[in-house]
Design an enzyme around this catalytic site. Structure first.
Site, PDB file in Angstrom:
ATOM      1  N   ARG A  51       2.925 -20.480 -12.841  1.00 14.17           N
ATOM      2  CA  ARG A  51       2.959 -18.954 -13.046  1.00 14.17           C
ATOM      3  C   ARG A  51       4.160 -18.646 -13.615  1.00 14.17           C
ATOM      4  NH1 ARG A  51       4.129 -14.551  -8.313  1.00 14.17           N
ATOM      5  NH2 ARG A  51       3.787 -12.928  -9.532  1.00 14.17           N
ATOM      6  N   HIS A  52       3.995 -17.533 -14.550  1.00 14.60           N
ATOM      7  CA  HIS A  52       5.041 -17.128 -15.239  1.00 14.60           C
ATOM      8  C   HIS A  52       6.339 -16.797 -14.476  1.00 14.60           C
ATOM      9  CE1 HIS A  52       4.694 -13.109 -14.080  1.00 14.60           C
ATOM     10  NE2 HIS A  52       3.010 -13.446 -13.976  1.00 14.60           N
ATOM     11  N   GLY A  53       7.526 -16.531 -15.001  1.00 11.48           N
ATOM     12  CA  GLY A  53       8.653 -15.936 -14.607  1.00 11.48           C
ATOM     13  C   GLY A  53       8.709 -14.583 -13.996  1.00 11.48           C
ATOM     14  N   GLU A 109      10.427  -7.391 -14.444  1.00  9.49           N
ATOM     15  CA  GLU A 109      11.008  -5.931 -13.882  1.00  9.49           C
ATOM     16  C   GLU A 109       9.899  -5.472 -13.052  1.00  9.49           C
ATOM     17  OE1 GLU A 109      14.025  -5.254 -13.494  1.00  9.49           O
ATOM     18  OE2 GLU A 109      14.890  -6.246 -15.069  1.00  9.49           O
ATOM     19  N   TRP A 110       8.340  -5.542 -13.191  1.00  8.94           N
ATOM     20  CA  TRP A 110       7.341  -4.991 -12.625  1.00  8.94           C
ATOM     21  C   TRP A 110       7.232  -5.894 -11.175  1.00  8.94           C
ATOM     22  CZ3 TRP A 110       2.740  -2.660 -15.065  1.00  8.94           C
ATOM     23  CH2 TRP A 110       3.318  -1.309 -15.711  1.00  8.94           C
ATOM     24  N   GLU A 139      -4.046 -12.848 -16.462  1.00  6.69           N
ATOM     25  CA  GLU A 139      -4.452 -12.432 -15.424  1.00  6.69           C
ATOM     26  C   GLU A 139      -5.614 -11.817 -15.345  1.00  6.69           C
ATOM     27  OE1 GLU A 139      -4.198 -12.561 -12.383  1.00  6.69           O
ATOM     28  OE2 GLU A 139      -1.793 -11.977 -11.992  1.00  6.69           O
TER      29      GLU A 139
END
Length: 194
Positions: A8-10, A13-14, A83
């Site tokens: 899973r990506h890092g 901010e969201w 996603e």
């Protein structure tokens, strides 16, 4: 047989703000960059044959950092690793969803991509992966709302835990049977504060 490492990506901010990202294209936050670098350092001691990433920025940034640190070739990006589309829900916080659509927002027809449609994307991709990379170890950098249902389908059981940012899940096998070697592992983040 093929070995697939789902990442899973890092953090973005969201993620920090609790906003539903879906297919909106958000970049990594500073902490997400740190997480990706920590994961890359961890993966330096492992052998992987290639990295394929979702085409969304937060995943491709994560994949590029892993490729740079480990030397593992980035062999492509694939829209089928995107996603899940969350339709009208994208960009909203839980409070905003409750305010607009009430407690039943998950069941409302808000244009969210179904599990069936998401898993069809996966089915098409995994057939290609097995054909093109048989016997190889491939990292797939994607998204929590995509990885979780895919892993559940592969293993034939629900995943009880939330997939963390830069978590590593390793599955090996083929469509006749998959074996989970590692699930949602974030040992590389022990010292990272969010």
């Amino acid at each position: 047989m093929i070995t697939l490492g789902f990442i899973r990506h890092g953090t973005t901010e969201w993620n920090i703000a609790g906003r539903m990202q879906g297919q909106m294209d958000t970049a990594l936050a500073e902490v997400g960059v740190i997480q990706a670098k920590r994961l890359a350092e961890r993966l330096k001691s492992e052998t992987w044959d290639g990295i394929i990433t979702s085409d969304l920025i937060r995943a491709s940034q994560t994949a590029q950092m892993i490729a740079q640190v480990t030397g593992t070739p980035l062999i492509g990006s694939d829209i089928r690793l995107r996603e899940r589309s969350f339709g009208q829900v994208e960009g909203t916080t839980l409070e905003e969803r409750l305010s607009r659509w009430g407690e039943g927002w998950r069941e409302a027809d808000l244009g969210m991509e179904s599990d069936e449609a998401l898993l069809k994307r996966w089915h098409n991709l995994v057939e290609e992966l097995i054909s093109e990379h048989h016997g190889k170890r491939i990292l797939l950098v994607s998204h929590g709302g995509y990885i979780a249902p895919v892993i559940e389908k592969m293993l034939g059981r629900p995943i009880e835990e939330h997939l963390n940012n830069t978590s590593l899940t390793i599955v090996e096998g083929n469509p006749e049977g998959w074996n989970c070697k590692l699930l949602n592992c974030t040992i590389h983040l022990d010292e990272v504060q969010i």
